[in-house]
Write a protein that holds these residues in place. Sequence first.
Motif, mmCIF file in Angstrom:
data_model
loop_
_atom_site.group_PDB
_atom_site.id
_atom_site.type_symbol
_atom_site.label_atom_id
_atom_site.label_comp_id
_atom_site.label_asym_id
_atom_site.label_seq_id
_atom_site.Cartn_x
_atom_site.Cartn_y
_atom_site.Cartn_z
ATOM 1 N N HIS A 147 1.095 -0.974 0.084
ATOM 2 C CA HIS A 147 -0.016 0.116 -0.004
ATOM 3 C C HIS A 147 0.497 0.971 -0.226
ATOM 4 O O HIS A 147 1.732 0.754 0.684
ATOM 5 N N SER B 182 1.204 4.161 1.710
ATOM 6 C CA SER B 182 0.865 4.566 2.952
ATOM 7 C C SER B 182 1.512 3.469 3.832
ATOM 8 O O SER B 182 1.530 4.637 4.856
ATOM 9 N N ALA B 183 2.290 2.792 3.246
ATOM 10 C CA ALA B 183 3.066 1.729 4.494
ATOM 11 C C ALA B 183 4.385 1.128 3.692
ATOM 12 O O ALA B 183 4.415 1.015 2.548
ATOM 13 N N THR B 184 4.871 1.220 4.595
ATOM 14 C CA THR B 184 5.920 0.452 4.064
ATOM 15 C C THR B 184 6.079 -0.997 4.354
ATOM 16 O O THR B 184 5.152 -1.620 5.547
#
Length: 108
Positions: free
Chosen positions: A48, A50-52
């Motif tokens: 995603h 927005s995610a690492t």
Amino acid sequence: MSKVYVIAQFKAKPGKEQQLFEVLKALEPDSRAEEGCLQYILTRQIDHPSATRSDYTILFNEVWADAASWSAHGERQAIRDFFAQQVVDANGLVADAQVTAYTDEGFC
């Protein structure tokens, strides 16, 4: 007493992620039925924007009524067997595991 929030993260050995997911999934029904278990959900990492990303691609998101309930969970034979056979044993499916616990109590 304060609730205990647990994140149990697992890094599978190469090529073993699906097999590890299935082994962990089998732990869900009995764990959810334990006294003091408020939430016990097995999840997989997704991509995603927005995610690492993390090497720990499988995790349990757990909520326990109190520390005693979580401790009792860890003493269950099925949980002890999982860690002995899949985490500690060199032939297990887990390359590494991280288990962290949190509370929602403020600092005084």
